[in-house]
Design a protein around this motif. Structure first.
Motif, mmCIF file in Angstrom:
data_model
loop_
_atom_site.group_PDB
_atom_site.id
_atom_site.type_symbol
_atom_site.label_atom_id
_atom_site.label_comp_id
_atom_site.label_asym_id
_atom_site.label_seq_id
_atom_site.Cartn_x
_atom_site.Cartn_y
_atom_site.Cartn_z
ATOM 1 N N THR A 1 3.247 6.345 2.473
ATOM 2 C CA THR A 1 3.909 7.634 2.719
ATOM 3 C C THR A 1 3.020 8.499 3.604
ATOM 4 O O THR A 1 3.498 9.248 4.450
ATOM 5 C CB THR A 1 4.199 8.395 1.404
ATOM 6 N N SER B 1 4.949 13.386 -3.678
ATOM 7 C CA SER B 1 4.657 11.949 -3.590
ATOM 8 C C SER B 1 3.833 11.556 -4.817
ATOM 9 O O SER B 1 3.548 12.410 -5.671
ATOM 10 C CB SER B 1 3.850 11.649 -2.321
ATOM 11 N N PRO C 1 3.743 3.209 -1.892
ATOM 12 C CA PRO C 1 3.911 4.667 -1.858
ATOM 13 C C PRO C 1 2.605 5.463 -1.803
ATOM 14 O O PRO C 1 2.567 6.535 -1.216
ATOM 15 C CB PRO C 1 4.668 4.972 -3.159
ATOM 16 N N GLY D 1 5.683 7.074 6.326
ATOM 17 C CA GLY D 1 6.928 7.478 5.677
ATOM 18 C C GLY D 1 7.624 6.255 5.096
ATOM 19 O O GLY D 1 7.135 5.124 5.222
ATOM 20 N N TYR D 2 8.768 6.483 4.466
ATOM 21 C CA TYR D 2 9.511 5.387 3.824
ATOM 22 C C TYR D 2 10.037 4.423 4.886
ATOM 23 O O TYR D 2 10.736 4.838 5.797
ATOM 24 C CB TYR D 2 10.666 5.946 2.994
#
Ligand code: KIV
Length: 279
Positions: free
Chosen positions: A145, A55, A141, A149-150
């Motif tokens: 994340t 990430s 992000p 999560g996405y």
């Protein structure tokens, strides 16, 4: 002379969409700049596509400075925006100002940071030092994340209202543009029509004032993630692997190097050498 923030704002006024692409190194930045892109974004996505992290969280200021310096050596035309990495601006306003200054000294024209309303004080303080800021809301992000999560942002009425309020707070804090990541088409449209600064979408539909994508994604060079919103223009992974594999087999078989790839001594010098060493 390269583009300024004013040029970006004027482009939006003219109704022409703004093109943004990520760049992290000299060679790629030169090519993207030559292609006439408006903004080179030295994104912290560098952590994933250049450094192999899972990430953007581990990315450091030193790394962002190095990437920004490389991109700024290549740039002739575009505006350079560099990401403030995770924890370089969240702990205090003085951190945020000092780290923004480091990116500007490395060659950035503006910085980008993630966060809505909660970041408006920090953004205002950076802008007041004279450093232009691009906001970043929707999917974030650096923190989302970790938490969820996405996930697409702005699917419900409440989520949409929060996003619109965040965009207004950033506008009020003085951002010159806002990146909208994975925000529904409808909410991006409302935000783009409501605020006076350009919206730059990534996976956020067609109503944004500009679009940004990760350069490795459009060139087909990063296979770990294939988001639906990416348009891939080349399949460089396949081509690069094939080219390197051809090189390997040429080396193994002795086909490379060939005469055109090596250098020779002057014949008379070679003769003298032979005599001297007795061969
Ligand atoms: O780091 C990055 O590449 C970004 C874009 C996804 C907007 O922030």
């Amino acid at each position: 002379m390269h583009k300024s923030v004013k040029d970006i704002l004027e482009k939006r006024q003219s109704g022409t969409k703004i093109s943004v692409i990520t760049a992290y190194d000299y060679t790629m930045a030169s090519l993207c700049d030559k292609a006439g892109i408006d903004i080179l974004l030295v994104g912290d996505s560098a952590g994933m596509v250049m450094l192999g992290y899972e990430s953007t969280v581990p990315v450091t200021m030193d790394q962002m400075v190095l990437f920004t310096e490389a991109v700024s050596r290549a740039r002739q035309n575009a505006l350079i925006v560099s990401d403030l990495p995770f924890m370089s601006y969240q702990a205090s306003i003085s951190d945020a100002i000092a780290n923004s200054g480091k990116l500007v000294k490395a060659g950035a024209d503006a910085v980008k940071l993630e966060g809505g309303k909660a970041m408006s004080g920090t953004i205002k303080a950076i802008v007041e030092t004279g450093i232009p800021v691009m906001g970043h809301i929707g999917f974030q992000p650096q923190t989302t994340t970790l938490a969820q999560g996405y996930k697409v942002q702005g699917r419900t009425k409440d989520a949409a209202v929060r996003l619109i309020e965040d965009a207004k707070a950033l506008e009020e804090a003085g951002v010159f543009s806002i990146a909208l990541e994975m925000v529904t088409d409808e909410v991006s449209k409302i935000i783009s029509e409501t605020i006076s600064v350009p919206t730059i979408g990534i996976g956020s539909g067609k109503y944004c004032d500009g679009q940004v994508l990760v350069v490795h994604d459009i060139l087909g060079m990063y296979d770990k993630l294939k988001p639906k919103f990416v348009k891939q223009y080349l399949s460089l992974s396949d081509q690069i692997t094939k080219a390197v594999s051809n090189y390997r087999t040429d080396v193994e078989s002795g086909k490379f190097p060939a005469e055109e790839n090596w250098f020779s001594m002057d014949k008379s010098e070679l003769e003298k050498l032979r005599k001297e060493i007795g061969k």
